[in-house]
Structures are given as C-alpha cells and as structure tokens.
Motif scaffolding. Sequence first.
Motif, PDB file in Angstrom:
ATOM      1  N   ARG A   1      26.501 -24.882  -3.684  1.00 48.55           N
ATOM      2  CA  ARG A   1      26.312 -26.139  -2.956  1.00 48.55           C
ATOM      3  C   ARG A   1      26.887 -26.074  -1.543  1.00 48.55           C
ATOM      4  O   ARG A   1      26.410 -26.771  -0.648  1.00 48.55           O
TER       5      ARG A   1
ATOM      6  N   HIS B   1      30.059 -38.128  -4.009  1.00 48.79           N
ATOM      7  CA  HIS B   1      28.759 -38.408  -4.626  1.00 48.79           C
ATOM      8  C   HIS B   1      27.620 -37.686  -3.919  1.00 48.79           C
ATOM      9  O   HIS B   1      26.553 -37.496  -4.504  1.00 48.79           O
TER      10      HIS B   1
ATOM     11  N   TYR C   1      27.330 -34.651  -3.337  1.00 49.22           N
ATOM     12  CA  TYR C   1      27.070 -33.399  -4.028  1.00 49.22           C
ATOM     13  C   TYR C   1      26.551 -33.611  -5.448  1.00 49.22           C
ATOM     14  O   TYR C   1      26.111 -32.657  -6.093  1.00 49.22           O
ATOM     15  N   GLU C   2      26.633 -34.830  -5.945  1.00 49.38           N
ATOM     16  CA  GLU C   2      26.373 -35.052  -7.363  1.00 49.38           C
ATOM     17  C   GLU C   2      25.167 -35.943  -7.647  1.00 49.38           C
ATOM     18  O   GLU C   2      24.772 -36.097  -8.803  1.00 49.38           O
ATOM     19  N   THR C   3      24.575 -36.542  -6.601  1.00 49.11           N
ATOM     20  CA  THR C   3      23.466 -37.461  -6.822  1.00 49.11           C
ATOM     21  C   THR C   3      22.349 -37.180  -5.822  1.00 49.11           C
ATOM     22  O   THR C   3      22.500 -36.374  -4.905  1.00 49.11           O
ATOM     23  N   THR C   4      21.245 -37.883  -5.995  1.00 49.71           N
ATOM     24  CA  THR C   4      20.175 -37.812  -5.008  1.00 49.71           C
ATOM     25  C   THR C   4      20.604 -38.562  -3.746  1.00 49.71           C
ATOM     26  O   THR C   4      21.567 -39.332  -3.764  1.00 49.71           O
ATOM     27  N   LEU C   5      19.871 -38.339  -2.663  1.00 48.57           N
ATOM     28  CA  LEU C   5      20.190 -39.037  -1.419  1.00 48.57           C
ATOM     29  C   LEU C   5      20.108 -40.545  -1.599  1.00 48.57           C
ATOM     30  O   LEU C   5      21.001 -41.283  -1.159  1.00 48.57           O
ATOM     31  N   GLN C   6      19.064 -41.023  -2.246  1.00 49.62           N
ATOM     32  CA  GLN C   6      18.893 -42.463  -2.400  1.00 49.62           C
ATOM     33  C   GLN C   6      19.998 -43.081  -3.247  1.00 49.62           C
ATOM     34  O   GLN C   6      20.515 -44.152  -2.927  1.00 49.62           O
ATOM     35  N   GLU C   7      20.382 -42.395  -4.319  1.00 54.80           N
ATOM     36  CA  GLU C   7      21.456 -42.907  -5.159  1.00 54.80           C
ATOM     37  C   GLU C   7      22.780 -42.873  -4.399  1.00 54.80           C
ATOM     38  O   GLU C   7      23.587 -43.799  -4.485  1.00 54.80           O
TER      39      GLU C   7
END
Length: 297
Positions: free
Chosen positions: A188, A253, A255-261
């Motif tokens: 990542r 977050h 690194y752990e979620t989609t851009l929108q989330e």
Amino acid sequence: MTSLAKLSITFCRNVAFGTISRRSGTLLNNIRLSSAGPNLQYITVEKKGEQQNIGLITLNRPKALNALCNALMKEVSETMDDLEADDSIGAIILTGSGKAFAAGADIKEMKDQNFAHVFRSNFLAHWDRIAYACKPVIAAVNGYALGGGCELAMMCDIIYASETAKFGQPEIILGTIPGAGGTQRLTRIVGKSKAMEMVLTGMQITAEEAEKWGLVSKVIPPDQLLPEAIKLGEKIASLSKLSVAMAKEAVGHAYETTLQEGLKIEKRMFHSTFATDDRREGMTAFVDKRAPKFTDS
C-alpha cells in the motif's frame, strides 16, 4: 457534546485519555509511565520534551540488534496501554538502541516452532498494538529495520530515518514470508512492483530510497534523528489531543476503505469537531489573533 460526536470519538478518546485499556478492559484512571518501568526487561521508557509530554519507547536488546522476541513485543504492547492512558502524553516515539531499530523477529525463538503451534496460538496476533494506537506514533529508525522491524516501523504513523537506516523484508531468504503486515502495508505504501521486488528477493533499501518511495517522511543525520523526532512529537502534542486522534483515524481509513466511504467518514469526523470545545477555541483564537488554549475536550 452531541450524540453524534460521542459515537464518532468515544473509543479513541477513552483509550487516549485514560478511561479504558485494551489490555484489561478496566478503569486505569491514574496509571502513569513509571508503573511499568521497574519490570521492563527488553525496552526502556522515558518522557521527553520540554513539557515532558512525549513518550519514548526504546527497544533495548542491542546485542541481538533489538530482535523482536515475544516478550519484548508484550512489553511494547503493555507500555502502549500505559502511555495511551497517561493524558499528559501527546505523542509517542519508538526507536532502537545501538546500531539497529530492529533487525527482525527473533529467529532463535521461532526456528523450532511448528504449524500446529503457531496456528493454534495465533502467533504474532498481539504484535500490532502500535497500529491501533489512538495517539500518534513516530518511528525513529536509527539503523536496520528488517523483517519484523520494518513491519513495526510501518505500523507507526510517521517514519523518520537516519542516513544510515536500512529497510527490508528478508523473510523469503529464511524460507518463509512476512507475517506482521509486510506484504500488505508495504504494498500500500510503495506499490505492487517495488513491494514484490523487496518481498520476493529479500533486498534491502537505503533510507534515501525509502524516502523516494514514500516509505519514510524524512532522512536525518544520525545525531539529529531523536531530537528531530522529539521536535515533531512536541509540535503534534501542542495541538488538541482530541482533534489529533480524530484526524489520525480519518487518515487511517484512507488505506482501509474506498474513496467514497473514506470521504463520508472524513465528513462525519469533521462535523463531530463542531461539538468540541477545542474546535470552538481554535477558531476563536484564530479570529482573535492569539494562540489557542486547547483543553482536549
């Protein structure tokens, strides 16, 4: 404070400001740094900075290049609990003694283990305590950060490295693979191709290369590494601990979620700051052209 704000920040605030501990789940109202000091065998812990508001953890197995044995990592985990419960501490620095940050996990401790034991015991499960800290953690990498040492540095929020630092994931040379985040966090941070090259060959990279690849924030002369890390910690600690914890969580977050989330989480965290005294004080101080006086509330 509104219900929305409480839902957004209660957990990190509790850990960061001393109401709960992951280690015991009980109240730790008055735990302080000195409580663990006499019992530590593999690390040292000090308070640094002009305001004594920086917690410094030093890995202290210099003869073994600070190899990460299970007992050492347990001490780190428990000390992190104490530092997070100490509301005088605004940032934490992790470094190593001697010529290494940490040259990897303790191979002597692992070589006779078998699959059944490491699987049943969930070996390395508690090694990631630093990754879940609510307070900011700065890695001051002063030498070798290999294998578990590189993984430990990547669990921190910011990495400062001395000019002599070396990073690598050499597990493949030992017939195994990284097991504490090396294949995941490294990919990542530096991208698939460079991560594959490091993981599949065991190659080491210099501090300069690590900075170029985005693994390290800053490369510093060895004698200035710790002072620079403390200066950074003091700058962070001078701000609202509550806002810092929320900002850290929001960045995590990414690194752990989609851009929108991630954008949705960020917006909710931003909204939550409007229920805090520190947001009001910070903006008022800006308008009044004075320094803010944060109360971490």
